[in-house]
Design a protein around this motif. Structure first.
Motif, PDB file in Angstrom:
ATOM      1  N   MET A 158      30.110  36.133 -11.550  1.00 22.25           N
ATOM      2  CA  MET A 158      31.488  36.134 -10.940  1.00 22.25           C
ATOM      3  C   MET A 158      31.780  37.726 -10.459  1.00 22.25           C
ATOM      4  O   MET A 158      31.365  38.753 -11.074  1.00 22.25           O
ATOM      5  N   GLN A 159      32.380  37.640  -9.061  1.00 20.15           N
ATOM      6  CA  GLN A 159      32.582  38.959  -8.538  1.00 20.15           C
ATOM      7  C   GLN A 159      34.238  39.289  -8.435  1.00 20.15           C
ATOM      8  O   GLN A 159      34.790  38.425  -8.647  1.00 20.15           O
ATOM      9  N   ALA A 160      34.244  40.394  -8.618  1.00 21.12           N
ATOM     10  CA  ALA A 160      35.688  41.072  -8.758  1.00 21.12           C
ATOM     11  C   ALA A 160      36.108  41.419  -7.291  1.00 21.12           C
ATOM     12  O   ALA A 160      35.544  41.902  -6.499  1.00 21.12           O
ATOM     13  N   VAL A 161      37.308  40.893  -6.992  1.00 22.62           N
ATOM     14  CA  VAL A 161      38.057  41.286  -5.681  1.00 22.62           C
ATOM     15  C   VAL A 161      39.248  41.812  -5.866  1.00 22.62           C
ATOM     16  O   VAL A 161      40.148  41.337  -6.512  1.00 22.62           O
ATOM     17  N   ILE A 162      39.607  42.768  -5.181  1.00 23.04           N
ATOM     18  CA  ILE A 162      40.876  43.507  -4.973  1.00 23.04           C
ATOM     19  C   ILE A 162      41.517  43.047  -3.879  1.00 23.04           C
ATOM     20  O   ILE A 162      41.091  43.016  -2.663  1.00 23.04           O
ATOM     21  N   LEU A 163      42.770  42.532  -3.936  1.00 24.71           N
ATOM     22  CA  LEU A 163      43.476  41.818  -2.616  1.00 24.71           C
ATOM     23  C   LEU A 163      44.392  42.942  -2.275  1.00 24.71           C
ATOM     24  O   LEU A 163      45.153  43.547  -2.952  1.00 24.71           O
ATOM     25  N   ALA A 164      43.975  43.482  -1.047  1.00 21.06           N
ATOM     26  CA  ALA A 164      44.624  44.439  -0.438  1.00 21.06           C
ATOM     27  C   ALA A 164      44.939  44.218   1.037  1.00 21.06           C
ATOM     28  O   ALA A 164      45.031  44.951   1.800  1.00 21.06           O
ATOM     29  N   GLY A 165      45.486  42.931   1.508  1.00 24.43           N
ATOM     30  CA  GLY A 165      45.780  42.581   2.780  1.00 24.43           C
ATOM     31  C   GLY A 165      47.246  42.597   3.173  1.00 24.43           C
ATOM     32  O   GLY A 165      47.612  42.199   4.157  1.00 24.43           O
ATOM     33  N   GLY A 166      48.106  43.042   2.051  1.00 27.73           N
ATOM     34  CA  GLY A 166      49.514  42.857   2.440  1.00 27.73           C
ATOM     35  C   GLY A 166      50.138  44.119   3.401  1.00 27.73           C
ATOM     36  O   GLY A 166      49.111  44.956   3.737  1.00 27.73           O
ATOM     37  N   LYS A 167      51.223  43.896   3.974  1.00 26.57           N
ATOM     38  CA  LYS A 167      51.852  44.814   4.916  1.00 26.57           C
ATOM     39  C   LYS A 167      52.716  46.126   4.105  1.00 26.57           C
ATOM     40  O   LYS A 167      53.046  46.987   4.756  1.00 26.57           O
TER      41      LYS A 167
END
Length: 187
Positions: A1-10
């Motif tokens: 399992m990979q860890a992903v940080i969601l950082a696509g917001g405005k």
């Protein structure tokens, strides 16, 4: 399992890039990276910015302007396996909280945090097996995470009160002031 940080917001409610704000001498996103590194060997960042700290890599959005659901889709396509996601604006998520989620997960289902009646769709596990359904949902124009969680019969991981402060999302200047208070009280 990979860890992903969601950082696509405005960061529209903050008025500036919240992930790059300085909290306790380092950026908010660096706090998230550091916390995830206690559990995961590799951390990816899902978003269209190039100025974030060193991580395993930046995952560009497959389709832009789709919110967290679009970032999760892009991450699943990129990683080709189950992913653990955490929002870039949650600097207090501890390794204990992450391990709690991993221990309580149900295989082959979306597993997200619930505290009281509030769901945290940007903190949890998304299995690779949902990718096709996720694509269809995005193509239909429904970008509401809660709707997708309901459609997928997601598993909600209820947390004890001791984890409450770790769930702070820094979305507004007031949230950031609260984060500074929490950070300074835990020194």
């Amino acid at each position: 399992m990979q860890a992903v940080i969601l950082a696509g917001g405005k960061s529209s409610r903050m008025g500036q890039d919240k992930a790059s704000m300085i909290l306790g001498g380092k950026t908010v996103i660096q706090h998230v990276i550091d916390n995830l590194l206690f559990v995961f060997e590799e951390i990816f960042i899902s978003g269209n910015h190039n100025n974030y700290p060193i991580s395993k890599g930046i995952i560009k959005d497959v389709t832009t302007q789709k919110g967290p659901i679009g970032g999760i889709r892009s991450a699943l396509e990129f990683c080709q396996e189950d992913i653990f996601v955490c929002s870039c604006d949650m600097p207090f998520v501890s390794s204990d909280l992450i391990k709690n989620i991993l221990q309580k997960k149900i295989e082959n289902r979306i597993n997200v945090v619930r505290f009281g009646e509030k769901l945290y769709p940007v903190l949890g596990i998304y299995p690779f097996s949902i990718l096709t359904d996720l694509k269809k949902t995005i193509e239909s124009g429904n970008l509401r995470m809660i709707s997708f969680l309901e459609q997928q019969n997601a598993h909600y991981i209820d947390l004890e009160d001791s984890f409450e402060h770790q769930l702070l999302n820094i979305n507004t200047p007031e949230n950031f002031r609260n984060a500074e208070i929490i950070f300074n009280n835990n020194l």
